[in-house]
Design an enzyme around this catalytic site. Sequence first.
Site, PDB file in Angstrom:
ATOM      1  N   ARG A 259      -3.620  10.127  -3.942  1.00 60.61           N
ATOM      2  CA  ARG A 259      -4.161   9.333  -5.111  1.00 60.61           C
ATOM      3  C   ARG A 259      -3.641   7.792  -4.401  1.00 60.61           C
ATOM      4  O   ARG A 259      -2.314   7.328  -3.469  1.00 60.61           O
ATOM      5  CB  ARG A 259      -3.464   9.138  -5.718  1.00 60.61           C
ATOM      6  N   HIS A 263       1.244   6.605  -9.064  1.00 60.33           N
ATOM      7  CA  HIS A 263       1.573   6.822 -10.811  1.00 60.33           C
ATOM      8  C   HIS A 263       0.826   6.471 -11.843  1.00 60.33           C
ATOM      9  O   HIS A 263      -0.368   7.422 -12.021  1.00 60.33           O
ATOM     10  CB  HIS A 263       2.156   8.454 -10.918  1.00 60.33           C
ATOM     11  N   TYR A 272       9.449   5.874  -2.568  1.00 67.73           N
ATOM     12  CA  TYR A 272       8.784   7.294  -1.663  1.00 67.73           C
ATOM     13  C   TYR A 272       7.758   7.223  -1.025  1.00 67.73           C
ATOM     14  O   TYR A 272       7.573   8.919  -0.696  1.00 67.73           O
ATOM     15  CB  TYR A 272       9.345   8.300  -2.911  1.00 67.73           C
TER      16      TYR A 272
END
Length: 368
Positions: A259, A263, A272
């Site tokens: 992706r 998210h 992250y």
Amino acid sequence: MTLLERDPDDMIQVLDEDGTVVGDVPDLDDEEFVEMYRYMKLARHFDERAVSLQRQGRMGTYPPLSGQEGAQVGSALALAEDDWIVPSYREHGAALVRGLPLEGTLLYWMGHEEGNNTPEGTNIFPVAVPIASQIPHATGAAWAKKLRGNDDDVVLCYFGDGATSEGDFHEGLNFAGVFDTPNVFFCNNNQWAISVPRERQTKSETLAQKADAYGFTGVQVDGMDPLAVYKTTQAALEKARDPDEGQLRPTMIEAVQYRFGAHTTADDPTVYRDEEEVERWKAKDPIPRLEAYLRAEGIMDDERHAEIEESVKTQVADAIDAAESVPRPEPREMFDNVYAETTANLEEQYEEFAEIREKHGDDAFLED
């Protein structure tokens, strides 16, 4: 050896990152190839506009799909008319292929329960936000079809890599193996379950090999290669309808992909993930990959490309206008639509909500 008779770590691929053919191209005519490309372009543009709407405060939290168009569109196009899909919360592209209007997806993320009302004949289960909760539902639906003698109709269930760490995943796949249900379990391995990387989900070499524990086939496919996804899903659907001797009907497909965005729009992936990783995966982008193949085959030219670009922009703009013309839902609907009948506990929560709203207005519910 058939397409599905291979080691789970032997990834299926038709196009390499440059769009060069490295495997067997599916038997599609020129218009079907263009249709696949157009759906992918439409899903990408819709995704970009949806993120923009959320940032402008015109829509609630939204889960982007960019990067996953090849897996969603390629798999959904392989389905027969009477097959069903059971989505998670990111399958906007697959739902579009199955006939869900874009304004329906927008309405859902704008807070309208109406967005859950899929048109007759689209064969789409409601969006499932709790992780992996849809997997037992998909197994149950396929088992019901088998019991009724309708096992030519396959139920395809989408979920992410993080779902493989949930109990519902194991229970659903174990039941499917025991009762030999007409299922395809489609894992969108996009490398991150929010901020948890793939390597923290399992010590298994692949996610596909988890199917071995349940007695049926698991395969790994390049999820950013729409032609490979189409062929793999098609083979899994055929096996679910008519398995070879000694095989079980279900298949688990692990579509390896990425992706590109967050998210959800409430997430900050820069915390992250490093930019080098993102750029490395963007080099595998399924859209220019398919376009390169179509141009090399003489199926796509500048004129047709421009037509698709224009039609996609118009279709998304019209969907946004249609969704925003619907009056905003009343807050009461948050409580009314949880169960068929409102429980005493929910009624108590609504009364508390209404009291705070009356005293402080809607600003009381806005985050700082």
